[in-house]
Design a protein around this motif. Structure first.
Motif, PDB file in Angstrom:
ATOM      1  N   GLY A  68       0.864  -1.183   0.000  1.00 42.35           N
ATOM      2  CA  GLY A  68       0.000   0.000   0.000  1.00 42.35           C
ATOM      3  C   GLY A  68       0.895   1.226   0.000  1.00 42.35           C
ATOM      4  O   GLY A  68       2.024   1.191   0.515  1.00 42.35           O
ATOM      5  N   SER A  69       0.394   2.313  -0.577  1.00 46.57           N
ATOM      6  CA  SER A  69       1.265   3.494  -0.646  1.00 46.57           C
ATOM      7  C   SER A  69       1.402   4.167   0.718  1.00 46.57           C
ATOM      8  O   SER A  69       2.375   4.860   0.979  1.00 46.57           O
ATOM      9  N   LEU A  70       0.441   3.936   1.606  1.00 48.88           N
ATOM     10  CA  LEU A  70       0.549   4.560   2.920  1.00 48.88           C
ATOM     11  C   LEU A  70       1.771   4.032   3.683  1.00 48.88           C
ATOM     12  O   LEU A  70       2.442   4.767   4.398  1.00 48.88           O
ATOM     13  N   TYR A  94      -5.520  14.634   3.264  1.00 45.35           N
ATOM     14  CA  TYR A  94      -5.803  13.253   3.691  1.00 45.35           C
ATOM     15  C   TYR A  94      -5.427  13.094   5.173  1.00 45.35           C
ATOM     16  O   TYR A  94      -4.324  13.451   5.577  1.00 45.35           O
ATOM     17  N   ILE A 139      -1.575  16.204  -2.918  1.00 42.46           N
ATOM     18  CA  ILE A 139      -2.414  15.276  -3.694  1.00 42.46           C
ATOM     19  C   ILE A 139      -3.021  16.160  -4.780  1.00 42.46           C
ATOM     20  O   ILE A 139      -4.092  16.739  -4.607  1.00 42.46           O
ATOM     21  N   ASN A 144      -7.919  13.967  -2.004  1.00 43.34           N
ATOM     22  CA  ASN A 144      -8.589  13.482  -0.810  1.00 43.34           C
ATOM     23  C   ASN A 144      -8.252  14.491   0.299  1.00 43.34           C
ATOM     24  O   ASN A 144      -7.071  14.643   0.618  1.00 43.34           O
ATOM     25  N   ASP A 172       1.335  12.662  -4.278  1.00 43.40           N
ATOM     26  CA  ASP A 172       0.615  11.416  -3.993  1.00 43.40           C
ATOM     27  C   ASP A 172      -0.560  11.360  -4.973  1.00 43.40           C
ATOM     28  O   ASP A 172      -1.459  12.205  -4.930  1.00 43.40           O
ATOM     29  N   PRO A 174      -3.010   8.669  -6.115  1.00 41.61           N
ATOM     30  CA  PRO A 174      -3.733   7.403  -6.294  1.00 41.61           C
ATOM     31  C   PRO A 174      -4.991   7.531  -7.152  1.00 41.61           C
ATOM     32  O   PRO A 174      -5.527   6.525  -7.602  1.00 41.61           O
ATOM     33  N   TYR A 175      -5.469   8.785  -7.371  1.00 39.14           N
ATOM     34  CA  TYR A 175      -6.765   8.961  -8.055  1.00 39.14           C
ATOM     35  C   TYR A 175      -6.636   9.423  -9.503  1.00 39.14           C
ATOM     36  O   TYR A 175      -7.632   9.473 -10.218  1.00 39.14           O
ATOM     37  N   SER A 202      -0.830   4.023  -6.448  1.00 39.17           N
ATOM     38  CA  SER A 202      -1.346   2.833  -5.795  1.00 39.17           C
ATOM     39  C   SER A 202      -2.284   2.117  -6.752  1.00 39.17           C
ATOM     40  O   SER A 202      -2.907   2.756  -7.610  1.00 39.17           O
ATOM     41  N   SER A 204      -4.778   0.626  -5.384  1.00 38.76           N
ATOM     42  CA  SER A 204      -5.968   0.513  -4.534  1.00 38.76           C
ATOM     43  C   SER A 204      -7.227   0.992  -5.239  1.00 38.76           C
ATOM     44  O   SER A 204      -8.307   0.452  -5.024  1.00 38.76           O
ATOM     45  N   LYS A 205      -7.111   2.047  -6.048  1.00 40.71           N
ATOM     46  CA  LYS A 205      -8.309   2.608  -6.685  1.00 40.71           C
ATOM     47  C   LYS A 205      -8.493   2.054  -8.091  1.00 40.71           C
ATOM     48  O   LYS A 205      -9.594   2.085  -8.636  1.00 40.71           O
ATOM     49  N   ARG A 212      -3.181  -4.369  -1.529  1.00 40.81           N
ATOM     50  CA  ARG A 212      -2.138  -3.618  -0.826  1.00 40.81           C
ATOM     51  C   ARG A 212      -0.890  -3.480  -1.701  1.00 40.81           C
ATOM     52  O   ARG A 212       0.214  -3.920  -1.329  1.00 40.81           O
TER      53      ARG A 212
HETATM   54  C1  LIG Z   1      -4.405  10.418  -1.064  1.00 44.73           C
HETATM   55  C2  LIG Z   1      -4.260   9.011  -0.650  1.00 44.73           C
HETATM   56  N1  LIG Z   1      -3.029   8.492  -0.540  1.00 44.73           N
HETATM   57  C3  LIG Z   1      -2.843   7.209  -0.168  1.00 44.73           C
HETATM   58  C4  LIG Z   1      -3.912   6.399   0.124  1.00 44.73           C
HETATM   59  C5  LIG Z   1      -3.647   5.002   0.606  1.00 44.73           C
HETATM   60  O1  LIG Z   1      -3.457   4.169  -0.458  1.00 44.73           O
HETATM   61  P1  LIG Z   1      -3.010   2.655  -0.236  1.00 44.73           P
HETATM   62  O2  LIG Z   1      -4.256   1.855  -0.186  1.00 44.73           O
HETATM   63  O3  LIG Z   1      -2.167   2.368  -1.443  1.00 44.73           O
HETATM   64  O4  LIG Z   1      -2.219   2.579   1.035  1.00 44.73           O
HETATM   65  C6  LIG Z   1      -5.204   6.876   0.023  1.00 44.73           C
HETATM   66  C7  LIG Z   1      -6.347   6.002   0.347  1.00 44.73           C
HETATM   67  O5  LIG Z   1      -7.460   6.390   0.496  1.00 44.73           O
HETATM   68  C8  LIG Z   1      -5.378   8.229  -0.362  1.00 44.73           C
HETATM   69  O6  LIG Z   1      -6.598   8.775  -0.450  1.00 44.73           O
END
Ligand SMILES: Cc1ncc(COP(=O)(O)O)c(C=O)c1O
Length: 368
Positions: A68-70, A94, A139, A144, A172, A174-175, A202, A204-205, A212
């Motif tokens: 996961g990027s977090l 975020y 972001i 977010n 960052d 992800p979107y 990521s 994730s989306k 992850r």
């Molecule tokens: C801006 C942003 N960065 C990172 C993440 C986390 O992504 P990951 O699921 O890859 O950890 C999110 C998840 O909502 C997000 O909104």
């Protein structure tokens, strides 16, 4: 009455390609099982790392694929931030990075935003005063929590300022690929050439959060440092997930799946904007994103969201309070983040019909 959640910034279950991913996991294991099931490089599964590197025009050694990027954000902060150091963020931003930075004792400096993203003048002012920040966290696309996108002109200015002040920027993103209309502006990473801008994204989306799989594209020295932290944290990341994602991509499923996912998101965004337009008080404003998961609503004459949230929950709808997205909760008292990604268009219409009267009702109460 089933509760409706505008709080969950996760994909609708329909978006998850469960059967195809199961098939990809099996195929990946059958093809490359002995590599996947052993320890290996901390920076990620080689073939996926190479695909990401080619996409961003860098050497694979500059890509670190994290759980996961977090998780990568935590590694980066552990490397770059010590107690008392300034870190620049958008206000709002975020909430999880805010918590991570607070835990590490960073001095979080929020930069104000408008509909076109962060204000470059505020960035310039922050750079002109005080100690050099560890980095700027932005972001820039479908942010977010606000759904806002930094305009191209401002992107250029941010990159110029980064160059002038030798500032590291973490973009960052992800979107960005969850765009369902409009033309994408260049990323900060593209404008800068990857010198001062580190890029994170990521799957994730675009595929599924549960795999992850997130990644960072970093300047070479920083990539080596982050990979070393990854190794000392978990030896190597879960290759099965990363290989499954790679198999999905190698089969040509990434783009068509993304198109399908974006179609689901677009229908939800449309339902949300239409419902808000029809039912919010006149002085309420909200963002109109061309992609992503979120709408940000400001209700200047409404109740504080501290008061509103329990009433909303009672009425069967939830959201995240604006204050959660500001360092120390200082801001966003009459703002909320509405995620439209998880719920169906019909639930969105119903959820807004539960929420909106509370905003009107509160005004009436205040004026009595
Ligand atoms: C801006 C942003 N960065 C990172 C993440 C986390 O992504 P990951 O699921 O890859 O950890 C999110 C998840 O909502 C997000 O909104």
């Amino acid at each position: 009455m089933a509760p409706i959640s505008f709080a969950r910034g996760v994909p609708t279950p329909e978006a998850l390609a469960v059967d195809e991913l199961a098939d990809c996991a099996r195929a990946a294991l059958e093809r490359d099982g002995t590599r996947i099931l052993l320890y290996g490089p901390g920076g990620g599964y080689g073939p996926l790392r190479e695909w990401i590197a080619a996409r961003h025009g860098v050497e694979p050694s500059r890509v670190v694929v994290t759980s996961g990027s977090l998780q990568g954000f935590v590694f980066l902060c552990e490397q770059l931030v010590s107690p008392g150091m300034r870190v620049l963020v958008e206000a709002p931003t975020y909430d999880r990075p805010l918590k991570i930075l607070a835990r590490l004792g960073a001095e979080i400096v929020g930069l104000p935003m408008d509909d076109e993203g962060l204000l470059p003048d505020a960035l310039e002012a922050a750079l002109a005063s005080g100690d050099k920040p560890a980095f700027l966290y932005t972001i820039a696309t479908f942010q977010n929590p606000s759904g806002r996108t930094l305009s191209e002109e401002r992107r250029r200015r941010v990159v110029e300022l980064a160059l002038e002040h030798d500032l590291l920027v973490l973009e960052d993103d992800p979107y960005g690929l969850c765009r369902y209309e409009g033309t994408p502006p260049p990323t900060l990473f593209e404008l800068d050439g990857g010198e001062r801008v580190a890029y994170a994204s990521s799957f994730s989306k675009t595929i599924a959060p549960g795999v992850r799989v997130g990644y960072f594209v970093l300047p070479p020295a920083l990539a080596a440092e982050i990979e070393a932290i990854a190794v000392s944290t978990y030896i190597s990341p879960p290759y099965l997930s990363q290989a499954t994602v790679h198999e999905f991509i190698a089969r040509g499923r990434f783009e068509p799946n993304l198109e399908r996912v974006n179609g689901l998101l677009r229908a939800r965004r449309d339902a949300m904007l239409e419902a808000l337009e029809a039912s919010l008080p006149e002085d309420a404003t909200f963002s109109r994103p061309e992609g992503g998961y979120f709408v940000w609503v400001d209700t200047p004459s409404g109740p504080s969201t501290d008061e509103l949230l329990p009433l909303a929950e009672e009425a069967g709808v939830t959201f995240v309070k604006g204050t959660d997205f500001f360092a120390k909760g200082a801001g966003g008292e009459r703002s909320m983040r509405l995620a439209f990604s998880f719920v169906s268009p019909a639930e969105i219409v119903e959820g807004v019909s539960r929420l909106a009267p509370l905003l009107h009702g509160a005004r009436a109460t205040t004026s009595v």
